[in-house]
Design a protein around this motif. Structure first.
Motif, PDB file in Angstrom:
ATOM      1  N   PRO A  68       0.780  -1.247   0.000  1.00 35.62           N
ATOM      2  CA  PRO A  68       0.000   0.000   0.000  1.00 35.62           C
ATOM      3  C   PRO A  68       0.804   1.286   0.000  1.00 35.62           C
ATOM      4  O   PRO A  68       0.388   2.273  -0.623  1.00 35.62           O
ATOM      5  CB  PRO A  68      -0.843  -0.123   1.271  1.00 35.62           C
ATOM      6  CG  PRO A  68      -1.014  -1.601   1.459  1.00 35.62           C
ATOM      7  CD  PRO A  68       0.293  -2.190   1.031  1.00 35.62           C
ATOM      8  N   GLY A  69       1.928   1.352   0.719  1.00 35.80           N
ATOM      9  CA  GLY A  69       2.633   2.623   0.774  1.00 35.80           C
ATOM     10  C   GLY A  69       3.972   2.532   1.456  1.00 35.80           C
ATOM     11  O   GLY A  69       4.473   1.442   1.777  1.00 35.80           O
ATOM     12  N   SER A  70       4.573   3.693   1.722  1.00 40.66           N
ATOM     13  CA  SER A  70       5.916   3.758   2.293  1.00 40.66           C
ATOM     14  C   SER A  70       6.000   3.131   3.680  1.00 40.66           C
ATOM     15  O   SER A  70       7.038   2.575   4.047  1.00 40.66           O
ATOM     16  CB  SER A  70       6.373   5.222   2.368  1.00 40.66           C
ATOM     17  OG  SER A  70       6.503   5.772   1.083  1.00 40.66           O
ATOM     18  N   GLY A  71       4.930   3.236   4.455  1.00 38.55           N
ATOM     19  CA  GLY A  71       4.943   2.635   5.784  1.00 38.55           C
ATOM     20  C   GLY A  71       5.160   1.141   5.729  1.00 38.55           C
ATOM     21  O   GLY A  71       5.932   0.581   6.523  1.00 38.55           O
ATOM     22  N   GLU A  72       4.509   0.492   4.780  1.00 38.39           N
ATOM     23  CA  GLU A  72       4.671  -0.956   4.625  1.00 38.39           C
ATOM     24  C   GLU A  72       6.064  -1.305   4.120  1.00 38.39           C
ATOM     25  O   GLU A  72       6.648  -2.313   4.538  1.00 38.39           O
ATOM     26  CB  GLU A  72       3.607  -1.499   3.670  1.00 38.39           C
ATOM     27  CG  GLU A  72       2.203  -1.538   4.233  1.00 38.39           C
ATOM     28  CD  GLU A  72       1.515  -0.175   4.267  1.00 38.39           C
ATOM     29  OE1 GLU A  72       0.446  -0.067   4.888  1.00 38.39           O
ATOM     30  OE2 GLU A  72       2.051   0.788   3.655  1.00 38.39           O
ATOM     31  N   VAL A  73       6.603  -0.483   3.212  1.00 39.51           N
ATOM     32  CA  VAL A  73       7.965  -0.731   2.733  1.00 39.51           C
ATOM     33  C   VAL A  73       8.955  -0.602   3.896  1.00 39.51           C
ATOM     34  O   VAL A  73       9.847  -1.434   4.074  1.00 39.51           O
ATOM     35  CB  VAL A  73       8.345   0.249   1.608  1.00 39.51           C
ATOM     36  CG1 VAL A  73       9.808   0.061   1.199  1.00 39.51           C
ATOM     37  CG2 VAL A  73       7.439   0.052   0.392  1.00 39.51           C
ATOM     38  N   ALA A  75       8.408  -1.062   7.045  1.00 38.07           N
ATOM     39  CA  ALA A  75       8.250  -2.213   7.932  1.00 38.07           C
ATOM     40  C   ALA A  75       8.937  -3.453   7.357  1.00 38.07           C
ATOM     41  O   ALA A  75       9.559  -4.238   8.090  1.00 38.07           O
ATOM     42  CB  ALA A  75       6.776  -2.494   8.172  1.00 38.07           C
ATOM     43  N   LEU A  76       8.851  -3.630   6.055  1.00 38.72           N
ATOM     44  CA  LEU A  76       9.532  -4.752   5.410  1.00 38.72           C
ATOM     45  C   LEU A  76      11.043  -4.630   5.559  1.00 38.72           C
ATOM     46  O   LEU A  76      11.731  -5.625   5.801  1.00 38.72           O
ATOM     47  CB  LEU A  76       9.155  -4.813   3.924  1.00 38.72           C
ATOM     48  CG  LEU A  76       7.744  -5.299   3.611  1.00 38.72           C
ATOM     49  CD1 LEU A  76       7.377  -4.973   2.172  1.00 38.72           C
ATOM     50  CD2 LEU A  76       7.621  -6.802   3.870  1.00 38.72           C
ATOM     51  N   PHE A  77      11.555  -3.416   5.422  1.00 38.95           N
ATOM     52  CA  PHE A  77      12.985  -3.199   5.620  1.00 38.95           C
ATOM     53  C   PHE A  77      13.369  -3.527   7.062  1.00 38.95           C
ATOM     54  O   PHE A  77      14.394  -4.158   7.315  1.00 38.95           O
ATOM     55  CB  PHE A  77      13.356  -1.761   5.292  1.00 38.95           C
ATOM     56  CG  PHE A  77      13.465  -1.469   3.808  1.00 38.95           C
ATOM     57  CD1 PHE A  77      13.178  -2.432   2.854  1.00 38.95           C
ATOM     58  CD2 PHE A  77      13.885  -0.214   3.369  1.00 38.95           C
ATOM     59  CE1 PHE A  77      13.294  -2.154   1.489  1.00 38.95           C
ATOM     60  CE2 PHE A  77      14.013   0.063   2.017  1.00 38.95           C
ATOM     61  CZ  PHE A  77      13.705  -0.907   1.073  1.00 38.95           C
ATOM     62  N   ASP A  78      12.540  -3.105   8.019  1.00 37.24           N
ATOM     63  CA  ASP A  78      12.818  -3.393   9.427  1.00 37.24           C
ATOM     64  C   ASP A  78      12.823  -4.893   9.703  1.00 37.24           C
ATOM     65  O   ASP A  78      13.553  -5.367  10.581  1.00 37.24           O
ATOM     66  CB  ASP A  78      11.775  -2.731  10.329  1.00 37.24           C
ATOM     67  CG  ASP A  78      11.863  -1.216  10.331  1.00 37.24           C
ATOM     68  OD1 ASP A  78      12.926  -0.679   9.940  1.00 37.24           O
ATOM     69  OD2 ASP A  78      10.861  -0.566  10.708  1.00 37.24           O
ATOM     70  N   ASP A  79      11.992  -5.640   8.934  1.00 37.17           N
ATOM     71  CA  ASP A  79      11.837  -7.072   9.172  1.00 37.17           C
ATOM     72  C   ASP A  79      12.830  -7.931   8.403  1.00 37.17           C
ATOM     73  O   ASP A  79      12.687  -9.159   8.373  1.00 37.17           O
ATOM     74  CB  ASP A  79      10.409  -7.508   8.829  1.00 37.17           C
ATOM     75  CG  ASP A  79       9.399  -6.992   9.840  1.00 37.17           C
ATOM     76  OD1 ASP A  79       9.811  -6.623  10.954  1.00 37.17           O
ATOM     77  OD2 ASP A  79       8.199  -6.959   9.506  1.00 37.17           O
ATOM     78  N   GLY A  80      13.799  -7.313   7.735  1.00 43.26           N
ATOM     79  CA  GLY A  80      14.859  -8.096   7.122  1.00 43.26           C
ATOM     80  C   GLY A  80      14.917  -8.118   5.616  1.00 43.26           C
ATOM     81  O   GLY A  80      15.805  -8.772   5.050  1.00 43.26           O
ATOM     82  N   LEU A  81      14.006  -7.412   4.933  1.00 42.57           N
ATOM     83  CA  LEU A  81      14.040  -7.462   3.469  1.00 42.57           C
ATOM     84  C   LEU A  81      15.305  -6.812   2.908  1.00 42.57           C
ATOM     85  O   LEU A  81      15.737  -7.144   1.798  1.00 42.57           O
ATOM     86  CB  LEU A  81      12.796  -6.777   2.886  1.00 42.57           C
ATOM     87  CG  LEU A  81      12.520  -7.057   1.405  1.00 42.57           C
ATOM     88  CD1 LEU A  81      12.199  -8.535   1.176  1.00 42.57           C
ATOM     89  CD2 LEU A  81      11.366  -6.189   0.891  1.00 42.57           C
TER      90      LEU A  81
END
Length: 305
Positions: A68-73, A75-81
């Motif tokens: 959906p947006g930058s917030g989700e991106v 969060a993905l970076f924070d989770d290891g992507l």
């Protein structure tokens, strides 16, 4: 570069991501796909060799982000992507604030990856057919590396400048598109009340200078037809216009139409239409205007008094 040498992964398998993933899979580029919502992952028709794990996506050379947006991106970076080999290219397919996009690009660069913002137009049908138009910002070298993947999902690629340029253009594009939709709805509602059948009003628009993609496709395909299946929610339009109005203001750009459309869409959202298909704004248009805080006719009357 061949599909065998350039493997892609995608996060986000909703209305847009599903079609993108399926096209990449058919072309032999897709190595991994993932969505935080298991039903979206299971609904996506992919070959048996496609890994359905976020960790596998992180290892791909080109990683598409259809969330959906930058917030989700973020969060993905924070989770290891971000954890993965150097030299990867992230492609941000969201509709986002260019400032947030540039912050994410800096995080990717610090991790040894390149970042392209790629605003999309063409809708879910364009994603399914592989004929999207992409508005791209970022380094030319990164675009060159990712181009073989992007050419499987888009008919036209526009490289518009440095990081953030693609998302800035997407906001301008959506402001224009959604405002035209609302203006067309208002005009057609008036035509109907004057006794002109909607389908005939749309025919006239398309034979004259008021024609647009909205009159040529949205109205015939999704409103005159009675299907109301434009495959995007009112909440999405409201989010886009609110963001556009904010960015325009930050740029110092006077924005009468961005603000107007943002207010109308927010009114529809407050009326409980957030999760409804946006094409239902047409039959509900009068109710939305009636609930708007500053109806234009009332404002005009007050000035004359």
């Amino acid at each position: 570069m061949s599909a065998a040498a350039l493997k892609a992964g995608i996060v986000g398998l909703g209305n847009m991501g599903r079609g993108i993933a399926e096209n990449l899979d058919r072309a032999g580029f897709l190595a991994a796909a993932w969505d935080a919502h298991p039903p979206a992952l299971s609904a996506c028709t992919l070959g048996g060799t496609v890994a359905r794990r976020r960790e596998a996506v992180a290892e791909c050379a080109v990683i598409l982000l259809a969330v959906p947006g930058s917030g989700e991106v973020s969060a993905l970076f924070d989770d290891g992507l971000l954890d993965g080999p150097a030299g990867r290219v992230f492609i941000d397919l969201t509709t986002s604030d260019p400032e947030a996009t540039r912050a994410l690009a800096a995080r990717a660069e610090a991790a040894g990856a390149a970042y392209l913002d790629a605003g999309m137009t063409g809708g879910a049908a364009g994603a399914a057919s592989g004929k999207l138009t992409l508005m791209l910002g970022g380094e030319e070298a990164a675009l060159s590396r990712a181009r073989p993947v992007l050419e499987q999902i888009a008919a036209r690629l526009f490289h518009l400048g440095p990081c953030g340029a693609g998302h800035a253009m997407k906001l301008a594009h959506n402001m224009i598109c959604h405002t035209i939709f609302l203006a067309t709805a208002e005009g057609c509602r008036a035509a109907e009340k004057a006794g002109v059948p909607l389908e005939r009003a749309v025919e006239v628009l398309n034979a004259g200078n008021a024609r647009s993609f909205v009159s040529e496709r949205r109205f015939p395909d999704h409103i005159v037809s009675g299907t109301f299946d434009g495959r995007s929610q009112v909440a999405n339009l409201a989010k886009d216009l609110a963001m556009a109005a904010e960015v325009f203001d930050r740029l110092g750009q006077p924005a009468a139409y961005a603000g107007l459309s943002a207010e109308l869409l927010d009114t529809a959202r407050r009326l409980g239409m957030a999760e409804e298909d946006f094409t239902r704004l047409y039959p509900e248009y009068d109710r939305v205007i009636g609930a708007w805080d500053r109806p234009p006719m009332q404002a005009a009357k007050s000035k004359r008094q």
